[in-house]
Design an enzyme around this catalytic site. Structure first.
Site, PDB file in Angstrom:
ATOM      1  N   GLN A  14      -0.983   2.168  -5.893  1.00 29.18           N
ATOM      2  CA  GLN A  14      -2.436   2.298  -5.672  1.00 29.18           C
ATOM      3  C   GLN A  14      -3.253   1.833  -6.876  1.00 29.18           C
ATOM      4  O   GLN A  14      -4.287   1.201  -6.726  1.00 29.18           O
ATOM      5  CB  GLN A  14      -2.781   3.749  -5.349  1.00 29.18           C
ATOM      6  CG  GLN A  14      -2.900   3.955  -3.854  1.00 29.18           C
ATOM      7  CD  GLN A  14      -3.158   5.395  -3.470  1.00 29.18           C
ATOM      8  OE1 GLN A  14      -3.139   6.285  -4.321  1.00 29.18           O
ATOM      9  NE2 GLN A  14      -3.389   5.634  -2.212  1.00 29.18           N
ATOM     10  N   TYR A  27      -3.232  -1.237   8.048  1.00 31.85           N
ATOM     11  CA  TYR A  27      -4.138  -2.286   8.532  1.00 31.85           C
ATOM     12  C   TYR A  27      -4.247  -2.235  10.059  1.00 31.85           C
ATOM     13  O   TYR A  27      -3.276  -1.895  10.734  1.00 31.85           O
ATOM     14  CB  TYR A  27      -3.618  -3.673   8.145  1.00 31.85           C
ATOM     15  CG  TYR A  27      -3.680  -3.959   6.673  1.00 31.85           C
ATOM     16  CD1 TYR A  27      -4.903  -4.064   6.026  1.00 31.85           C
ATOM     17  CD2 TYR A  27      -2.519  -4.145   5.933  1.00 31.85           C
ATOM     18  CE1 TYR A  27      -4.962  -4.344   4.675  1.00 31.85           C
ATOM     19  CE2 TYR A  27      -2.573  -4.424   4.578  1.00 31.85           C
ATOM     20  CZ  TYR A  27      -3.800  -4.524   3.949  1.00 31.85           C
ATOM     21  OH  TYR A  27      -3.860  -4.804   2.615  1.00 31.85           O
ATOM     22  N   ASP A  84      -3.990  -1.869  -6.872  1.00 27.88           N
ATOM     23  CA  ASP A  84      -4.525  -2.434  -5.624  1.00 27.88           C
ATOM     24  C   ASP A  84      -5.903  -3.063  -5.855  1.00 27.88           C
ATOM     25  O   ASP A  84      -6.936  -2.413  -5.759  1.00 27.88           O
ATOM     26  CB  ASP A  84      -4.581  -1.299  -4.584  1.00 27.88           C
ATOM     27  CG  ASP A  84      -5.056  -1.782  -3.235  1.00 27.88           C
ATOM     28  OD1 ASP A  84      -5.459  -2.959  -3.123  1.00 27.88           O
ATOM     29  OD2 ASP A  84      -5.037  -0.974  -2.286  1.00 27.88           O
ATOM     30  N   ARG A 141       0.842  -1.201   0.000  1.00 28.96           N
ATOM     31  CA  ARG A 141       0.000   0.000   0.000  1.00 28.96           C
ATOM     32  C   ARG A 141       0.869   1.240   0.000  1.00 28.96           C
ATOM     33  O   ARG A 141       1.007   1.939   1.002  1.00 28.96           O
ATOM     34  CB  ARG A 141      -0.923  -0.062   1.186  1.00 28.96           C
ATOM     35  CG  ARG A 141      -1.875  -1.175   0.928  1.00 28.96           C
ATOM     36  CD  ARG A 141      -2.895  -1.308   1.922  1.00 28.96           C
ATOM     37  NE  ARG A 141      -4.079  -1.822   1.265  1.00 28.96           N
ATOM     38  CZ  ARG A 141      -5.204  -2.018   1.862  1.00 28.96           C
ATOM     39  NH1 ARG A 141      -5.337  -1.722   3.121  1.00 28.96           N
ATOM     40  NH2 ARG A 141      -6.224  -2.498   1.205  1.00 28.96           N
ATOM     41  N   SER A 199      -8.460  -3.247  -2.873  1.00 29.34           N
ATOM     42  CA  SER A 199      -9.281  -2.038  -2.698  1.00 29.34           C
ATOM     43  C   SER A 199     -10.331  -1.903  -3.791  1.00 29.34           C
ATOM     44  O   SER A 199     -11.475  -1.538  -3.511  1.00 29.34           O
ATOM     45  CB  SER A 199      -8.399  -0.785  -2.696  1.00 29.34           C
ATOM     46  OG  SER A 199      -7.581  -0.776  -1.557  1.00 29.34           O
TER      47      SER A 199
END
Ligand code: NAD
Length: 372
Positions: free
Chosen positions: A126, A227, A129, A121, A132
């Site tokens: 991004q 996290y 990802d 992350r 996500s």
């Protein structure tokens, strides 16, 4: 270089890529082969992939044989691993902390495997990802499913026959999925409250017009990847005490709480379910990693004392076309990042921060530190 996209097995509905992304790969200099029927469930025929420049393959074996890169959404089964040639790059969700057998088989087959869950992350990654991109759509789908099941409306309605109160929605866990669940429930007109163990999300909850529920559970931490760290059993008890009243007053509870690499925390107990009004609905978005709700089951609707507990393991599949679109884009962005246009090769530098995080096996060994 040739990339092969095998068809996913039922009950998966999503397709690994859609034709627009296949075309982007081709424009970059790749050859793209898709297994016949890849897009059937999202209403994209072989012809449309073919029009985008992809080769349609009717024999899986041929597809595997022709490719240097193979991409899927879900982890491979043993038969598929047998079909992977030595030194193939294989990319999909792999669940590597739980799927030790798959990881060993990939290493034994000398496949360079990439786990989409472990894309770090960091800002540069991004766009790759997939956790996500899928969690975002899952948060939306969870709220839509709860609204279909609930026997009352989400928005307040003032009618000649009287006023209908808005639904009360409680979102537990405010990561990517939780934020989208809040936003969707708000758009539908519900009164939304939310809780997370990471106090940093309070501002995000408020910015969506929802109320952040404050519960004192002592010190909580998050990892450098953002996290949540696991709570102690005492902290979980404090959280449950603090949530009891809100749960009993909620029409809908959406739970999304996860602790990376560990089973999901069990937060909603049977007592808490039984304290809800008959007709209420809970969506346990953590059902496939152990479940946040006592009694929830993978891919089942459980009816307990008038409360429906929904445990759908593939919520992104409810919006399969969009989920396919963004998953394919995540894959494209990853492969493009490491594509050397001039030499038409992939630079597979294991010292690169992204590859260091998500490559699991390479040249016959398990190379990922956290999986090792
Ligand atoms: P996740 O799926 O691991 O967990 C979902 C949520 O559950 C998290 O917000 C977590 O704090 C919460 N949770 C854990 N235990 C809980 C408990 N007992 N009770 C209530 N909530 C509990 O998380 P995620 O969606 O992957 O996101 C985690 C964070 O990372 C978010 O803040 C997100 O915005 C951030 N993020 C950053 C990047 C980046 O590239 N920088 C990318 C994706 C996500």
């Amino acid at each position: 270089m040739q990339i092969f996209f095998p068809k996913e097995e039922a009950p998966e509905i999503r397709a690994t890529i859609l034709p627009e992304v296949a075309k982007k790969f081709i424009d970059l200099g790749f050859g793209v082969t898709v297994e016949s029927g890849l897009g059937d469930n999202v209403f994209v025929s072989d012809d449309i992939y073919s029009d985008a420049g992809a080769t349609i393959c009717h024999d899986k074996l041929e597809g595997f044989n022709s490719a240097q890169i193979v991409c899927k959404i879900n982890k491979p089964n043993s038969d598929e691993i047998q079909l992977l040639k030595k030194d193939t790059i294989y990319i999909s969700f792999l669940d590597p902390f739980n799927e030790k057998q798959i990881v060993s088989e990939l290493a034994a087959a000398s496949v360079s495997s990439i786990s989409m869950e472990l894309v770090p992350r960091i800002t540069r990654a991004q766009k790759m990802d997939a956790l996500s991109s899928q969690a975002n759509l899952a948060g939306y789908a969870a709220v839509i499913e709860s609204s279909r099941t609930l026997s009352k409306s989400f928005p307040m309605m003032m009618t000649a026959a009287g006023t209908i109160s808005p639904a009360r929605v409680f979102v537990v866990g405010v990561g990517v999925a939780g934020l989208q669940a809040i936003a969707t429930a708000k758009r539908l007109g519900a009164r939304v409250e939310a809780f997370d163990t990471r106090p940093v999300v309070e501002e995000q909850v408020k910015s969506l017009g929802a109320k952040f529920v404050k519960i004192d559970i002592g010190d909580t931490e998050e990892t450098d990847q953002g996290y949540a760290k696991e709570l102690t059993p005492e902290q979980i008890k404090m959280q449950q005490e603090g949530m009891k009243k809100i749960c009993s007053q909620s029409d809908v509870i959406i739970t999304t709480a996860q602790v990376f690499g560990r089973p999901a925390p069990r937060i909603i107990t049977q007592d808490m379910v039984e304290a809800m009004q008959p007709g209420s609905v809970i969506v346990d978005m953590a059902v496939s990693t152990g479940g946040n709700v006592e009694g929830s089951k993978n891919d089942e609707y459980i009816f307990h004392e008038g409360v429906t507990i929904i445990g759908m393991s593939n919520l992104p599949g409810e919006v399969a076309k969009d989920a396919s679109q963004v998953f394919g884009s995540n894959l494209f962005n990853m492969i493009e990042e490491f594509w050397d246009k001039d030499n038409k090769t992939l630079s597979f530098d294991l010292e690169d921060e992204i590859l260091k995080g998500c490559v699991i096996t390479h040249q016959g060994s398990i190379v990922n530190e956290s999986v090792k």
